[in-house]
Design a protein around this motif. Structure first.
Motif, short mmCIF file in Angstrom:
data_model
loop_
_atom_site.label_atom_id
_atom_site.label_comp_id
_atom_site.label_asym_id
_atom_site.label_seq_id
_atom_site.Cartn_x
_atom_site.Cartn_y
_atom_site.Cartn_z
N LEU A 84 0.83 -1.21 0.00
CA LEU A 84 0.00 0.00 0.00
C LEU A 84 0.86 1.26 0.00
O LEU A 84 0.65 2.19 -0.80
N GLU A 85 1.85 1.30 0.90
CA GLU A 85 2.72 2.47 1.00
C GLU A 85 3.49 2.70 -0.30
O GLU A 85 3.63 3.83 -0.76
N LYS A 86 3.96 1.61 -0.89
CA LYS A 86 4.75 1.72 -2.11
C LYS A 86 3.93 2.29 -3.26
O LYS A 86 4.40 3.17 -4.00
N ILE A 87 2.71 1.80 -3.42
CA ILE A 87 1.85 2.31 -4.50
C ILE A 87 1.60 3.80 -4.32
O ILE A 87 1.74 4.59 -5.25
N LEU A 88 1.22 4.21 -3.12
CA LEU A 88 0.88 5.60 -2.87
C LEU A 88 2.10 6.52 -3.00
O LEU A 88 1.97 7.66 -3.46
N ARG A 89 3.26 6.04 -2.63
CA ARG A 89 4.47 6.87 -2.69
C ARG A 89 4.96 7.01 -4.12
O ARG A 89 5.40 8.09 -4.53
N GLU A 90 4.91 5.92 -4.89
CA GLU A 90 5.43 5.97 -6.25
C GLU A 90 4.43 6.51 -7.26
O GLU A 90 4.82 7.09 -8.27
N LEU A 122 5.72 2.88 9.17
CA LEU A 122 6.04 2.65 7.76
C LEU A 122 5.74 3.87 6.91
O LEU A 122 6.41 4.13 5.91
N PHE A 123 4.75 4.66 7.31
CA PHE A 123 4.30 5.81 6.51
C PHE A 123 5.00 7.11 6.90
O PHE A 123 4.58 8.18 6.47
N GLN A 124 6.08 7.04 7.67
CA GLN A 124 6.71 8.27 8.14
C GLN A 124 7.33 9.08 7.00
O GLN A 124 7.33 10.32 7.03
N LEU A 125 7.84 8.40 5.95
CA LEU A 125 8.40 9.14 4.82
C LEU A 125 7.30 9.88 4.08
O LEU A 125 7.46 11.06 3.70
N MET A 329 15.49 -1.68 1.80
CA MET A 329 15.79 -0.28 1.48
C MET A 329 14.58 0.64 1.52
O MET A 329 14.69 1.80 1.95
N GLN A 330 13.43 0.18 1.05
CA GLN A 330 12.30 1.09 0.85
C GLN A 330 11.11 0.76 1.74
O GLN A 330 10.79 -0.42 1.91
N PRO A 331 10.43 1.78 2.28
CA PRO A 331 10.75 3.21 2.17
C PRO A 331 11.98 3.60 2.97
O PRO A 331 12.54 4.68 2.78
N PHE A 332 12.41 2.72 3.87
CA PHE A 332 13.67 2.86 4.59
C PHE A 332 14.03 1.47 5.09
O PHE A 332 13.19 0.57 5.13
N SER A 333 15.26 1.28 5.45
CA SER A 333 15.72 -0.07 5.81
C SER A 333 15.27 -0.47 7.21
O SER A 333 15.17 0.35 8.12
N LYS A 362 24.49 -26.77 7.81
CA LYS A 362 24.74 -26.54 6.38
C LYS A 362 23.44 -26.31 5.61
O LYS A 362 23.47 -26.13 4.38
N GLY A 363 22.33 -26.30 6.32
CA GLY A 363 21.05 -26.07 5.68
C GLY A 363 20.86 -24.61 5.31
O GLY A 363 21.65 -23.74 5.68
N VAL A 364 19.79 -24.33 4.58
CA VAL A 364 19.53 -22.98 4.08
C VAL A 364 18.23 -22.44 4.65
O VAL A 364 17.21 -23.15 4.68
N LEU A 365 18.27 -21.21 5.12
CA LEU A 365 17.05 -20.50 5.49
C LEU A 365 16.74 -19.53 4.37
O LEU A 365 17.50 -18.59 4.12
N ASP A 366 15.64 -19.75 3.67
CA ASP A 366 15.29 -18.92 2.52
C ASP A 366 14.57 -17.67 2.99
O ASP A 366 13.40 -17.70 3.37
N VAL A 367 15.30 -16.54 2.98
CA VAL A 367 14.78 -15.27 3.47
C VAL A 367 14.70 -14.27 2.33
O VAL A 367 15.54 -14.28 1.42
N ILE A 368 13.70 -13.39 2.37
CA ILE A 368 13.56 -12.35 1.36
C ILE A 368 13.02 -11.08 2.02
O ILE A 368 12.06 -11.14 2.80
N PRO A 369 13.62 -9.92 1.77
CA PRO A 369 13.11 -8.67 2.34
C PRO A 369 11.74 -8.30 1.78
O PRO A 369 11.45 -8.54 0.59
N ALA A 370 10.91 -7.69 2.60
CA ALA A 370 9.53 -7.38 2.23
C ALA A 370 9.45 -6.46 1.02
O ALA A 370 8.57 -6.62 0.17
N ASP A 371 10.33 -5.46 0.93
CA ASP A 371 10.23 -4.51 -0.18
C ASP A 371 10.54 -5.17 -1.52
O ASP A 371 9.99 -4.78 -2.56
N MET A 372 11.39 -6.19 -1.53
CA MET A 372 11.64 -6.91 -2.78
C MET A 372 10.40 -7.68 -3.22
O MET A 372 10.10 -7.76 -4.41
#
Length: 555
Positions: A84-90, A122-125, A329-333, A362-372
């Motif tokens: 929501l924040e990304k749509i409104l900001r961009e 989240l909406f501070q920017l 990174m977006q809207p801030f880290s 040796k296992g993997v934790l599959d992590v992804i940042p929310a903004d991506m």
């Protein structure tokens, strides 16, 4: 013209006729550029982004969003807020964002919007950019709608249903219960039946261009190896896949729905606690029977199956992120909300309450940042609107940029060594490196000797006051129970053998223009895990979730 007058002018300009929006790209760019400091007063690169968006290259994400009327479910949840924040900001000139909110009345829905969404840090920017015009802007662009995905009619009033059916261009379903051990009936209502209720409403929408469903990469259940971005066929059984079709456990989604309803009725005479416990057990049993680790991902998988089976000619995109964590990174880290998958053990470790965990080093934790995840979602939205078919995008790191558990342990240790929690006296809590065990017996022995036993013996130490030793014992017991619970919930993931192929997602990213990659990038291979964990995620967890509370009881 004053700054406020310019903002008022932009508000007036945001309601264009369709004919006006068909002016030449250069004329439109000139008009928008004149207000660029109003739309994004702190973003000096916005004009460059607009120029690219109206050019021939890229997916044209910004232009696609212009004037769009989007229905979003689960909007009070973590990921949907970032979207929501990304749509409104961009794209401030988005048509309208309708948020389906479970509430007793429109007023209650508005209250939830203000307190749970607009009031988020989240909406501070955006608040900084829009200043006093923020509330007015949000009021113009965001409309809360009373509704419930568990109901066939979405709980919409007849007049509202008609209005939305005439207006909606895109539906984004982000509503879900993400509890691994949710009641089976509740999980089916939200995760399995919910998407179909929304899809049936989508069939009534005369202008619908896309139905986008947020799922999870772990719907692949107990599959192993490199798992492709393929949609489910109806009644797919992973257990059957593993036995090459020779398994006696056939999956029938509609029968699972009926079973949950039947068992709910049979448990009605039990106490509320017994009913909840039995429904939770039922969910785990059904999931395990058919090849899934838990109720959450099993019911999400069945939801996907129904979408694929019932979609007819509606364009559908299914987005499957892995473990979604704080923004890169977006809207801030570092922004995040709630204690997410890797966080409970990290917090317990930092407080000195956990010194070991059950996981494959040796296992993997599959992590992804929310903004991506959100950036990929918007790119998929722009690409597939009005395009027939069903496309799946898995957004994860395990294939192209894996985060190994023993590396995660090192980074956690390094963070809390340099930024330790402190006790009530301001003394830093020094933690040894977390030990990982591959088998439950070794872990249980270690945990008993180092956590449970010291707590139990503490009350008998002659030099300790009884109230202090009791507190110590209580903390150890509580920590042991918490770790045991986390082991039961997370062990299927700390030993997970599947790796999520992201070929479709990489191809989607390659179609972005250079400016779009800057604004909407989701190149997973670019993530520096040391930087992300030590400088972004853990500080974000402490700032936005723990709210800076670094003081804890010292053991």
């Amino acid at each position: 013209m004053t700054h406020q007058d310019m903002k008022a002018s932009v508000s007036a300009k945001s309601v264009h006729t369709k004919g006006e929006l068909n002016e030449t790209a250069n004329a439109l760019l000139e008009q928008l550029t004149s207000y660029s400091t109003v739309l994004h007063p702190l973003d000096l690169s916005h004009e460059f982004k607009l120029r690219s968006a109206y050019g021939q290259n890229g997916l044209g994400i910004v232009e696609f969003l212009r004037g769009k009327r989007i229905l979003i479910t689960g909007a009070t949840g973590f990921l949907a807020k970032v979207l929501l924040e990304k749509i409104l900001r961009e794209q401030p000139d988005v048509g309208q964002l309708y948020l389906l909110i479970n509430a007793d009345s429109t007023e209650k829905a508005k209250e939830r919007l203000v307190t749970e969404v607009q009031g988020s840090q989240l909406f501070q920017l955006m608040k900084s950019n829009w200043e006093k015009a923020f509330e007015e802007f949000m009021g113009q662009k965001v409309t809360p709608i009373v509704g419930d995905v568990t109901r066939e009619d979405l709980g919409l009033e007849e007049s509202m249903e008609k209005e939305l059916a005439e207006k909606i261009d895109v539906i984004v379903n982000s509503a879900a219960t993400t509890k691994f051990d949710e009641r089976y009936d509740v999980a089916i209502d939200i995760n399995t039946k919910g998407p179909i209720h929304l899809l049936e409403f989508g069939k009534k929408c005369t202008n619908l261009q896309l139905f986008l469903h947020i799922s999870t990469a772990f719907v692949n259940g107990e599959r192993s190896g490199c798992i492709s971005e393929m949609p489910f066929q109806m009644n797919t059984s992973i257990r059957n896949e593993q036995h090459k079709g020779k398994s006696k456990t056939e999956l029938n989604v509609k029968e699972e729905i009926a079973l949950a309803e039947k068992m709910q009725e049979s448990f009605n005479l039990q106490s509320a606690a017994s009913q909840a416990l039995n429904m939770k057990k039922l969910g785990f049993q059904r999931a395990k029977l058919h090849g899934w680790q838990d109720t959450y991902i099993f019911t999400k998988a069945m939801g996907e199956m129904l979408i694929g089976h019932e979609r007819e000619n509606i364009p559908v995109v299914i987005v499957r992120p892995s473990v979604v964590e704080s923004t890169l990174m977006q809207p801030f880290s570092g922004w995040m909300e709630g204690i997410r998958m890797i966080d409970p053990i990290a917090i317990a470790y930092g407080k000195g309450l956990a010194s070991a965990f059950l996981a494959d080093p040796k296992g993997v934790l599959d992590v992804i940042p929310a903004d991506m995840v959100v950036n990929a979602t918007l790119a998929a939205m722009a690409k597939h609107a009005r395009q027939p078919g069903l496309t799946v995008y898995q957004i994860g790191s395990s294939v192209v940029n894996p985060l190994i558990f023993e590396r995660l342990v090192d980074l956690t240790y390094e963070h809390f060594r340099s930024h330790p929690f402190v006790d009530q006296n301001g003394v830093p809590i020094v933690t040894p490196k977390l030990r990982l065990f591959k088998d439950k017996i070794s872990f249980r022995v270690f945990n008993y000797l180092n956590c449970e036993l010291p707590g139990r013996l503490g009350r008998y130490l002659p030099w300790s006051k009884k109230n202090i030793s009791e507190k110590r014992r209580s903390l150890f017991d509580s920590a042991a129970q918490q770790i045991t619970h986390l082991i039961e919930i997370y062990s299927p993931y700390t030993f997970y053998k599947g790796r999520f192929d992201i070929s479709n997602t990489k191809m989607l990213h390659s179609e972005l223009s250079p400016a779009e990659k800057e604004a909407f990038g989701f190149e997973v291979s670019s993530i520096d895990w040391e930087h992300y964990m030590k400088n972004v995620h853990f500080p974000g967890l402490r700032k936005y979730v723990l709210r800076g509370r670094n003081i804890t009881t010292r053991l």
